[in-house]
Design an enzyme around this catalytic site. Structure first.
Site, PDB file in Angstrom:
ATOM      1  N   GLY A 109       1.083  -1.218   0.117  1.00 50.18           N
ATOM      2  CA  GLY A 109      -0.232  -0.132   0.168  1.00 50.18           C
ATOM      3  C   GLY A 109       0.899   1.100   0.040  1.00 50.18           C
ATOM      4  CD  GLN A 150       3.322   6.170   2.471  1.00 56.67           C
ATOM      5  OE1 GLN A 150       2.133   5.621   2.051  1.00 56.67           O
ATOM      6  NE2 GLN A 150       4.312   5.528   3.308  1.00 56.67           N
ATOM      7  CB  CYS A 209       4.645   2.607   7.331  1.00 56.78           C
ATOM      8  SG  CYS A 209       4.272   3.803   6.588  1.00 56.78           S
ATOM      9  CG  LEU A 210       6.485   1.242   1.305  1.00 57.97           C
ATOM     10  CD1 LEU A 210       6.103   1.248  -0.127  1.00 57.97           C
ATOM     11  CD2 LEU A 210       7.758   0.187   1.211  1.00 57.97           C
ATOM     12  CG  HIS A 239      -0.915   1.660   6.958  1.00 61.86           C
ATOM     13  ND1 HIS A 239       0.097   1.290   7.948  1.00 61.86           N
ATOM     14  CD2 HIS A 239      -0.326   2.551   6.406  1.00 61.86           C
ATOM     15  CE1 HIS A 239       1.160   1.835   7.819  1.00 61.86           C
ATOM     16  NE2 HIS A 239       1.239   2.531   6.718  1.00 61.86           N
ATOM     17  CD  GLU A 240      -1.200   2.470   2.621  1.00 59.89           C
ATOM     18  OE1 GLU A 240      -0.666   3.798   2.432  1.00 59.89           O
ATOM     19  OE2 GLU A 240      -0.384   1.471   2.843  1.00 59.89           O
ATOM     20  CG  HIS A 276      -0.172   7.155   5.036  1.00 52.03           C
ATOM     21  ND1 HIS A 276       0.896   7.624   5.701  1.00 52.03           N
ATOM     22  CD2 HIS A 276       0.443   5.754   4.997  1.00 52.03           C
ATOM     23  CE1 HIS A 276       1.884   7.001   6.154  1.00 52.03           C
ATOM     24  NE2 HIS A 276       1.260   5.709   5.410  1.00 52.03           N
TER      25      HIS A 276
HETATM   26 ZN    ZN Z   1       2.238   3.786   5.654  1.00 53.40          ZN
END
Ligand code: ZN
Length: 165
Positions: A46, A51, A89-90, A131-132, A135
Site C-alpha cells: 500500500g 508518502q 510502512c514504506l 493504514h493508507e 495517511h
Molecule cells: Zn504507511
C-alpha cells in the site's frame, strides 16, 4: 513512468491533511500509475499520496488480483471486532509494529476511471486500507499502537532519523 521518491519519517509532509480530488484528470491517472509502480518496486502492499509528496486523497493498494488506485477513499463501516496484526510502512523502513485495528471495513472511493466503487475488506486487506486512508489525514501507524510498543519503537525511530541525515 517515473518512480517516485518515498518520503521517510519524520518528513513533516507525512503529518499534513490531504485535499480531495475534484476531477480524475490524466495527471491524476499518471500519478496513480507511478504510485503503483513505486509501491511494487519497493515491495509494498500500500502507498498513499503524501508518502510521495502529494497532498491529495489518493491511495494505491495491492489486491489478490492486481494493484488498484482509490481516489477520495472513505471508510463507511468498521467492525467492532478488533485484530492485532504486525504492520509496516514504506515511510518507516525496517520498522514493524503490532497495531490494533477493526478486523473488517467497508470503503467507498472513486477508481482511476472516475467510477464509484465500494469495497468490503477483511483481515490484511482491511488493515492496509485503514493504514493508507489514515495517511491522508496525517495519521501514522505509530499513532495506533500501545504504550509499550511506543517505548520500543522510540529506539528504532532514532535509528531511522539518523540514517536520513
Ligand atoms: Zn504507511
Amino acid at each position: 513512468m517515473a518512480l517516485l521518491e518515498i518520503k521517510k519519517y519524520p518528513d513533516p509532509i507525512l503529518r499534513k491533511k490531504c485535499e480531495s480530488v475534484e476531477e480524475v484528470t490524466q495527471e491524476m491517472k499518471d500519478l496513480a500509475k507511478s504510485m503503483i509502480e513505486t509501491m511494487e518496486r519497493n515491495n509494498g502492499i500500500g502507498l498513499a499520496a503524501p508518502q510521495v509528496g502529494k497532498l491529495l486523497r489518493v491511495i494505491v493498494v495491492q489486491t489478490e488480483r492486481e494493484p488498484i488506485a482509490l481516489i477520495n477513499p472513505k471508510i463507511t463501516r468498521k467492525t467492532k471486532e478488533i485484530e492485532i496484526m504486525e504492520e509496516g510502512c514504506l515511510s518507516f523502513p525496517g520498522v514493524w509494529l503490532k497495531t490494533k485495528r477493526p478486523r473488517g471495513t467497508e470503503v467507498e472511493a472513486i477508481d482511476k476511471d472516475g467510477k464509484k466503487v465500494q469495497i468490503k475488506a477483511e483481515g490484511l486487506f482491511a488493515q492496509v486500507l485503514q493504514h493508507e486512508i489514515d495517511h491522508l489525514d496525517g495519521i501514522l501507524f505509530i499513532d495506533r499502537i500501545g504504550l509499550f510498543q511506543r517505548l520500543k519503537i522510540k529506539i528504532q525511530l532514532r535509528k531511522i532519523q539518523h540514517l536520513n541525515k
